[in-house]
Scaffold this motif. Structure first.
Motif, PDB file in Angstrom:
ATOM      1  N   VAL A  48      65.934 -22.110 -17.598  1.00 56.53           N
ATOM      2  CA  VAL A  48      67.315 -22.122 -18.094  1.00 56.53           C
ATOM      3  C   VAL A  48      67.729 -20.728 -18.561  1.00 56.53           C
ATOM      4  N   MET A  49      66.825 -20.047 -19.264  1.00 52.38           N
ATOM      5  CA  MET A  49      67.110 -18.678 -19.700  1.00 52.38           C
ATOM      6  C   MET A  49      67.512 -17.795 -18.538  1.00 52.38           C
ATOM      7  N   LEU A  50      66.683 -17.789 -17.508  1.00 55.55           N
ATOM      8  CA  LEU A  50      66.921 -16.880 -16.391  1.00 55.55           C
ATOM      9  C   LEU A  50      68.138 -17.287 -15.567  1.00 55.55           C
ATOM     10  N   ALA A  51      68.376 -18.585 -15.444  1.00 55.70           N
ATOM     11  CA  ALA A  51      69.535 -19.053 -14.671  1.00 55.70           C
ATOM     12  C   ALA A  51      70.849 -18.763 -15.387  1.00 55.70           C
ATOM     13  N   THR A  52      70.835 -18.805 -16.716  1.00 54.53           N
ATOM     14  CA  THR A  52      72.063 -18.582 -17.494  1.00 54.53           C
ATOM     15  C   THR A  52      72.206 -17.143 -17.969  1.00 54.53           C
ATOM     16  N   GLY A  53      71.125 -16.356 -17.873  1.00 55.65           N
ATOM     17  CA  GLY A  53      71.160 -14.975 -18.339  1.00 55.65           C
ATOM     18  C   GLY A  53      70.894 -14.805 -19.819  1.00 55.65           C
ATOM     19  N   ALA A  54      70.365 -15.825 -20.479  1.00 55.68           N
ATOM     20  CA  ALA A  54      70.033 -15.709 -21.906  1.00 55.68           C
ATOM     21  C   ALA A  54      68.895 -14.710 -22.093  1.00 55.68           C
ATOM     22  N   SER A  55      68.827 -14.101 -23.278  1.00 51.80           N
ATOM     23  CA  SER A  55      67.809 -13.084 -23.541  1.00 51.80           C
ATOM     24  C   SER A  55      66.650 -13.592 -24.378  1.00 51.80           C
ATOM     25  N   ARG A  56      66.827 -14.770 -25.009  1.00 56.41           N
ATOM     26  CA  ARG A  56      65.763 -15.326 -25.846  1.00 56.41           C
ATOM     27  C   ARG A  56      65.685 -16.834 -25.631  1.00 56.41           C
ATOM     28  N   ILE A  57      64.474 -17.358 -25.736  1.00 56.22           N
ATOM     29  CA  ILE A  57      64.284 -18.782 -25.487  1.00 56.22           C
ATOM     30  C   ILE A  57      65.024 -19.644 -26.500  1.00 56.22           C
ATOM     31  N   ASP A  58      65.144 -19.191 -27.752  1.00 60.39           N
ATOM     32  CA  ASP A  58      65.805 -20.039 -28.748  1.00 60.39           C
ATOM     33  C   ASP A  58      67.310 -20.163 -28.499  1.00 60.39           C
ATOM     34  N   GLN A  59      67.854 -19.312 -27.636  1.00 54.54           N
ATOM     35  CA  GLN A  59      69.272 -19.437 -27.298  1.00 54.54           C
ATOM     36  C   GLN A  59      69.551 -20.652 -26.417  1.00 54.54           C
ATOM     37  N   VAL A  60      68.529 -21.175 -25.750  1.00 58.52           N
ATOM     38  CA  VAL A  60      68.736 -22.316 -24.848  1.00 58.52           C
ATOM     39  C   VAL A  60      68.066 -23.583 -25.379  1.00 58.52           C
TER      40      VAL A  60
END
Length: 353
Positions: free
Chosen positions: A331-343
């Protein structure tokens, strides 16, 4: 702004508003993957979190607890680090294609790519080769980016195109290309390893070697420092054929007894999944567990019990392939998030501060 100021909690309305699009993307990806597995005739299963053994890898750390019987007697349990043992018992019971979204728990892990509680997506195909899992991974990564309409995997400025054909390379090839080391020269045909040979090779190319490093320590250092920084850029990488001493629960390759049917999946330098052609030899699996627990005792002064039911189930388990994918990382990589806790909808509270 004072750099020591404490960040606002995740439940603060403004923080949640920033995170919410990523979380909605998470839900959409999960729904899309459930649809993918349903179309492939998989049965989604749910496994117990409490297990008699959390797994038997030397450097894997579990959360321990205990159950009380009705008369107050105590019984040790662990929060599982993977649903793998339970899923393989279901294969032994007769299931043929199963998938599982499981909350799993790992101690001593917290950072941009690690969280003490996270979601593992595992799936198993009875009677099919582990190459079938590689194709699953390609389709799943493409589906995830299509679902959130990004069309790419991204992390910290790096990108990977899930629609480009994956690079498939063996661990030995990667060691030669990126570190200039002939890895398999330190692995015998019976799978035993030559620590001194690998240490000499590492010194030759200028890498650090400590006197108490075992072969596995040296292998991991080369992998982390020299190999992983080159994997999954531009297109995804399938790193295949791990040395048999690093096989974990994978069977040896019929092509070369020095390596195993184990691969890991990378995008943007991030490990996303770990797949096996599954080992069904209980005696060999016990031997591997005992080696891992001896190493755990040496390094950390503790061990975890072996799940005897799991070893017994291997005698009934069919030939199969199975894989564990870090769903939150995907999910991080697909959405472009920089940290795991963001998803993560509700991250674990910070501790140790």
């Amino acid at each position: 702004m004072n750099s020591s100021a404490k960040a606002s909690p995740w439940w603060t309305p403004s923080v949640h508003a920033d995170r919410r699009p990523l979380l909605i993307g998470r839900n959409a990806i999960q729904a899309a993957l459930r649809g993918f597995f349903a179309r492939e005739d998989f049965i989604e299963v749910d496994t117990a979190v409490l297990q008699v053994s959390p797994g038997n890898e030397a450097h894997l750390h579990a959360f321990a607890t205990e159950a009380l019987t009705t008369d107050g007697q105590k019984a040790p349990f662990y929060l599982h680090t993977s649903p793998e043992f339970a899923c393989k018992k279901l294969l032994a019971a007769g299931e043929e294609r199963i998938s599982c979204f499981a909350h799993v728990y790992r101690n001593r892990e917290r950072g941009p790519l690690h969280h003490p509680e996270f979601t593992m997506l595992e799936w198993y195909r009875a009677g099919e080769s582990y190459e079938s899992l590689m194709m699953d991974c390609v389709r799943i990564l493409a589906l995830a980016t299509e679902t959130v309409k990004t069309g790419k995997l991204a992390y910290r400025g790096a990108e990977s195109d899930p629609f480009a054909g994956p690079e498939r390379t063996s661990v030995a090839e990667a060691f030669e290309r990126h570190a200039g080391i002939d890895l398999l020269a330190s692995v015998a045909t019976d799978g035993s390893t030559d620590r001194d040979h690998l240490a000499a090779e590492m010194k030759r190319v200028g890498m650090r070697v400590a006197d108490d490093d075992g072969w596995a320590d040296l292998f991991s250092r080369v992998l982390v420092e020299k190999i992983e920084p080159h994997l999954g850029f531009g297109r995804i990488t399938i790193l295949d054929e791990y040395p048999v001493s690093e096989a974990a629960l994978a069977r040896p390759s019929a092509r070369d007894s020095r390596v195993a049917e184990r691969f890991e999946l990378y995008a943007c330098g991030v490990e996303l999944a770990n797949g096996f052609g599954e080992l069904t030899n209980a005696a060999e699996q016990r031997r591997r567990f005992e080696i891992e627990m001896a190493e755990k005792a040496r390094v950390y002064g503790e061990t975890y019990p072996i799940d005897e039911d799991f070893l017994a189930a291997l005698s009934l388990m069919p030939e199969a392939s199975g894989i564990a994918l870090g769903f939150d990382r995907l999910v991080m990589l697909a959405t472009g998030a920089s940290r795991i806790d963001q998803v993560l909808w509700a991250p674990v509270a910070e501790y140790g501060r």
